[in-house]
Design a protein around this motif. Structure first.
Motif, mmCIF file in Angstrom:
data_model
loop_
_atom_site.group_PDB
_atom_site.id
_atom_site.type_symbol
_atom_site.label_atom_id
_atom_site.label_comp_id
_atom_site.label_asym_id
_atom_site.label_seq_id
_atom_site.Cartn_x
_atom_site.Cartn_y
_atom_site.Cartn_z
ATOM 1 N N UNK A 290 38.065 92.566 -0.988
ATOM 2 C CA UNK A 290 38.217 92.916 0.526
ATOM 3 C C UNK A 290 37.590 91.932 1.489
ATOM 4 N N UNK A 291 38.270 91.635 2.348
ATOM 5 C CA UNK A 291 39.842 91.424 2.630
ATOM 6 C C UNK A 291 40.256 90.695 1.424
ATOM 7 N N UNK A 292 42.051 91.009 1.536
ATOM 8 C CA UNK A 292 42.742 90.161 0.466
ATOM 9 C C UNK A 292 42.409 88.832 0.857
ATOM 10 N N UNK A 293 42.612 87.855 -0.337
ATOM 11 C CA UNK A 293 42.446 86.510 -0.261
ATOM 12 C C UNK A 293 43.707 85.723 0.080
ATOM 13 N N UNK A 294 43.620 84.419 0.486
ATOM 14 C CA UNK A 294 44.798 83.785 0.585
ATOM 15 C C UNK A 294 45.757 83.560 -0.490
ATOM 16 N N UNK A 295 45.317 83.464 -1.616
ATOM 17 C CA UNK A 295 46.018 83.171 -2.905
ATOM 18 C C UNK A 295 45.219 83.902 -4.153
ATOM 19 N N UNK A 296 45.621 83.995 -5.194
ATOM 20 C CA UNK A 296 44.919 84.429 -6.443
ATOM 21 C C UNK A 296 43.770 83.321 -6.737
ATOM 22 N N UNK A 297 42.463 83.906 -6.587
ATOM 23 C CA UNK A 297 41.337 83.086 -6.587
ATOM 24 C C UNK A 297 41.009 82.537 -7.895
ATOM 25 N N UNK A 298 40.033 81.666 -7.845
ATOM 26 C CA UNK A 298 39.500 80.936 -9.193
ATOM 27 C C UNK A 298 38.030 81.812 -9.080
ATOM 28 N N UNK A 299 37.306 81.516 -10.160
ATOM 29 C CA UNK A 299 35.771 82.132 -10.249
ATOM 30 C C UNK A 299 34.952 81.136 -10.843
ATOM 31 N N UNK A 300 33.606 81.051 -9.976
ATOM 32 C CA UNK A 300 32.736 80.085 -10.694
ATOM 33 C C UNK A 300 31.348 80.347 -10.513
ATOM 34 N N UNK A 301 30.264 79.964 -11.170
ATOM 35 C CA UNK A 301 28.940 80.213 -10.917
ATOM 36 C C UNK A 301 28.148 79.106 -11.301
ATOM 37 N N UNK A 302 27.131 78.586 -10.522
ATOM 38 C CA UNK A 302 26.416 77.540 -10.850
ATOM 39 C C UNK A 302 25.069 77.889 -11.463
ATOM 40 N N UNK A 303 24.803 79.313 -11.455
ATOM 41 C CA UNK A 303 23.666 79.911 -12.104
ATOM 42 C C UNK A 303 23.414 79.942 -13.664
ATOM 43 N N UNK A 304 22.408 80.016 -14.123
ATOM 44 C CA UNK A 304 22.255 80.156 -15.524
ATOM 45 C C UNK A 304 22.702 81.534 -16.025
ATOM 46 N N UNK A 305 23.324 81.426 -17.030
ATOM 47 C CA UNK A 305 23.685 82.728 -17.773
ATOM 48 C C UNK A 305 22.660 83.659 -18.367
ATOM 49 N N UNK A 306 21.515 83.157 -18.540
ATOM 50 C CA UNK A 306 20.316 83.948 -19.107
ATOM 51 C C UNK A 306 19.996 85.187 -18.484
#
Length: 359
Positions: A290-306
């Motif tokens: 929310x709000x609705x996005x322009x298109x179906x989005x991608x996701x990413x993270x630059x942080x450590x998964x630990x």
């Protein structure tokens, strides 16, 4: 064509003219540089969106090693409080077809008011405030996008005084030869050039030229010739109609919340999202956008998964991967894989996720 320049000394943000769209939202989102969801300071050698929302750093055939910051620096006697700043981290020789610039992209459905393709399209006016330690000539290019025979108009402006805010204003007539797509794809880009190789040098023009490439004049400075150089921008404003620096309608300052919501159509961050273990070693997290996005989005993270995931009431778990499971304009789901637990307890994702639907 009209081109105007004004040094910051006093008065209102832009002018006192009457807008042709007095009750409409600004065509430029976050032109005041107030929203910076990703970070307020980034050093990088790659293009992309860095700090201030909606302003993208672009390079071609070169690196563009630089630091980008959101600054509490703006023209005096205006309501602007923030700006975007770039400083080179390394010098670069910008020759041949090399380009370094910022771009602002607008959806096709949002530039229909410019009436490209009609018999008599209206004039349009671009204004912005800029300051730099490096004086000389810079270029702004207005480009049609996502159609065949993309065209541009090209303007040159001068940084007259070092380290001094100056307002630049340019006007042009819309392109009667091309109709811009009425959809959520890119329809137009504003290109703020910082350096350009000789292969891409052309004459400034207010007549639309069929050409999809980045272009500047031969006078364009190489902003990347010194790591001491600084360049700031704020107050980007696009109006329907022809205006000067004295007749330009006042900048449409939105409250921070409304500005942020408009930015979140293109980019959002998610923190502390809850989900559930749904299969051995894998957790699933669902989030409403929310709000609705322009298109179906991608996701990413630059942080450590630990220790990114906590299995509530049991233990901290460390996923080996986070991947997109599904997405739509108002919903996203992703998997946290490589977990050792086989329980089906609730989990909490404690990592910042970046959700991207930029043009």
């Amino acid at each position: 064509h009209m081109a105007f320049s004004k040094i910051a000394s006093g008065g209102v943000d832009g002018g006192v003219g009457d807008s042709l769209r007095p009750n409409a939202k600004s065509l430029i989102i976050n032109g005041s540089m107030a929203v910076a969801q990703r970070s307020t300071s980034v050093s990088t050698t790659a293009g992309g969106y860095k700090t201030v929302d909606r302003l993208q750093f672009n390079t071609s055939s070169t690196t563009g090693n630089a630091t980008f910051t959101q600054e509490n620096d703006a023209p005096s006697n205006t309501a602007f409080r923030k700006s975007m700043k770039i400083t080179p981290n390394a010098t670069e020789t910008v020759d041949a077809s090399k380009n370094i610039l910022f771009t602002y992209a607008i959806e096709g459905q949002d530039v229909q008011v410019l009436q490209h393709g009609s018999a008599s399209p209206p004039k349009a006016t671009l204004s912005f405030w800029v300051k730099s330690s490096k004086t000389g000539a810079y270029c702004v290019q207005v480009k049609e996008e996502s159609i065949s025979n993309e065209s541009y108009v090209l303007f040159e402006y001068t940084i007259s005084q070092a380290n001094t805010w100056e307002q630049k204003v340019f006007s042009w007539t819309g392109n009667s030869a091309h109709t811009l797509n009425n959809d959520n794809a890119m329809g137009m880009r504003l290109c703020f050039h910082l350096a350009s190789g000789s292969d891409d040098h052309r004459s400034a023009t207010t007549s639309w030229v069929d050409d999809s490439s980045y272009r500047t004049t031969a006078n364009q400075v190489n902003f990347f010739d010194s790591t001491s150089n600084t360049w700031y921008i704020t107050g980007i404003q696009l109006e329907v109609g022809e205006f000067t620096s004295s007749t330009l309608p006042d900048f449409q300052h939105e409250d921070f919340g409304d500005n942020l919501i408009r930015c979140q159509r293109y980019f959002q961050t998610l923190d502390n999202q809850s989900g559930q273990m749904y299969s051995s070693g894998t957790g699933r997290i669902h989030s409403t956008l929310s709000p609705r996005m322009r298109t179906s989005p991608s996701q990413s993270t630059s942080a450590s998964y630990t220790n990114a995931i906590e299995d509530v009431g049991v233990a901290n778990l460390s996923p080996s991967s986070i991947s997109l499971a599904s997405s739509s304009t108002d919903h996203i789901a992703f998997n946290a894989g490589g977990l050792s637990s086989t329980t089906r307890n609730m989990i909490l994702l404690k990592i910042k996720m970046e959700i991207n639907s930029e043009l």
